[in-house]
Design an enzyme around this catalytic site. Sequence first.
Site, PDB file in Angstrom:
ATOM      1  N   SER A 247       0.834  -1.195   0.000  1.00 28.60           N
ATOM      2  CA  SER A 247       0.000   0.000   0.000  1.00 28.60           C
ATOM      3  C   SER A 247       0.873   1.251   0.000  1.00 28.60           C
ATOM      4  CB  SER A 247      -0.947  -0.063   1.197  1.00 28.60           C
ATOM      5  OG  SER A 247      -2.010   0.814   1.073  1.00 28.60           O
ATOM      6  N   ASP A 474      -9.039  -3.828  -5.804  1.00 25.79           N
ATOM      7  CA  ASP A 474      -8.480  -3.232  -4.596  1.00 25.79           C
ATOM      8  C   ASP A 474      -9.158  -1.887  -4.349  1.00 25.79           C
ATOM      9  OD1 ASP A 474      -6.781  -1.800  -2.755  1.00 25.79           O
ATOM     10  OD2 ASP A 474      -5.163  -3.180  -3.247  1.00 25.79           O
ATOM     11  N   HIS A 502      -7.448  -5.649  -0.397  1.00 27.93           N
ATOM     12  CA  HIS A 502      -6.327  -4.719  -0.485  1.00 27.93           C
ATOM     13  C   HIS A 502      -5.018  -5.482  -0.347  1.00 27.93           C
ATOM     14  CE1 HIS A 502      -4.089  -1.106  -0.264  1.00 27.93           C
ATOM     15  NE2 HIS A 502      -3.964  -1.038   1.050  1.00 27.93           N
TER      16      HIS A 502
END
Length: 533
Positions: A247, A474, A502
Amino acid sequence: MDTRRLLRTGGIAFAAAALLLSGCSDSGGPDRENRPDASSSAPLSDNRVTGAARALEPLPREIPAGLRPYYEQKPDWKECGVAGFQCAELRVPLDYDKPEGTEELKLAVTRKKATGPGRRLGTLHVNPGGPGGSAVDYVQNAAGVGYPAPVRARYDIVGMDPRGVAGSEPIECLTDDEMDSYVQTDVTPDDRGEVEELVGAFEEFAKGCEKREGGLLGHVSTIEAARDLDILREVLGDDKLTYVGASYGTFLGATYAGLFPHRVGRLVLDGAMDPSLGSRQLNLDQTAGFQTAFRAFLEDCVRRDDCPLGSGSTEEAAGRLDDLLKELDARPIGTGTSRKLTESLATTGVLNAMYTEYYWPRLRSALTAARDGDGAELLTMADEYYDRAADGSYGNIMYANPAVNCLDLPAPFKGPDEAEKAVADFRRASSVFGRNFAWTALNCTYWQHPPTGEPRRIEAKGAAPILVIGTTRDPATPYKWAEGLAEQLSSGTLLTYDGDGHTAYVRGSDCVDSAVNDYLLRGKVPEDGTRCS
């Protein structure tokens, strides 16, 4: 109430607490960006125009004399946490432009040494996203025990909390009671009075951060965090950086590659962010990303007998959630505590569940309870997003997150009038979440420190192959961001996970895990465009 939704990994790192992002990652990861010596340059006049982004220039290969004492330090490792982990502090300069005359910061580092068998391959640095996620906690509670055994056998697993985060000079902005009030602020204002109330909340938050952390707030950029990472690499005795970032952690890793392409080893950027995008476009893309994830949830929900949103079309189901949120806006419901479930808290609870499909059954249960007048479950899910403990105390992530975001990129809006005009665009991206995302993007407008970063393409010319991973549905780091980053990187290879949630590594796909493990252990890069499901 953050700049972007928390960019935190949806994998094993925080399985118990399901950290989100503004995106975090964030941070981002995916997420924002500062530039060191380049950070003094003026921001782009229109941070929505991605094609105008200039390339991030690498730093000189030679270590400046003023930084050599930092690169030559010897960490004092001590046993810490659960058995098998060690902790130390890393000294770094507050200001890289004045390393010899500046205050020092002490950053928290942890490691789990390679377990064997097999020849040790070096250090594997990890970052879980945010910005604001604790890499120390991630290593001790997840990666250091949950990464594939062959990887843990050959690498020391290391995590360092970035400056301003958790154990590394943590930023604080509000008291716990003040934070309780802040997260309940109505972020879908219906009239001028509610707009003024929202603006006031953002102003008070920013003033609280400045009052408590003024000197540090100008030095928590992603550029500076990447430079800290290079010091740690050298201190641990590695010629090249091997790294897994999730991320916002992909933004940190990509920034490192852009600044130090000649020191790139094996980099895995999972749930990637596109550093060439301005903050308005990032927020719009993420709005659409959460809508895509929410649609996947609805498609699953309406096929089930226990779906609280009905058994009709996904559009009808989305409308029922919208109706529930409007009811909560008018009349918050009880939770069995002194706190009520408001529209804003309920929306956060729903968004929390979009980070992993494993939370979908829990969300169905929470929505059923809320429909029947009990907001306890949705409130708990919102508390997890905000890192609020059962005793009412808040963690540091919701303070570190905007501190990094607001420094890395210019604010998307100059004031509430611009945000209000943008609501239509955001609602086109998501009829359910669009208003929320448009108004919360005002946060950085009132930040006390001007941004030091701007959108930049990261090419990292001359770097070794870099593995970029994107998940098709996502919510926090939309798939097209991974496509964008892989295209920018001169040595980028894109691995696609066709799935929900995610990030992708260590989330149940043997295909993804095998590809990443082969890359980390043998340097074997999957064919560009490889797809897993």
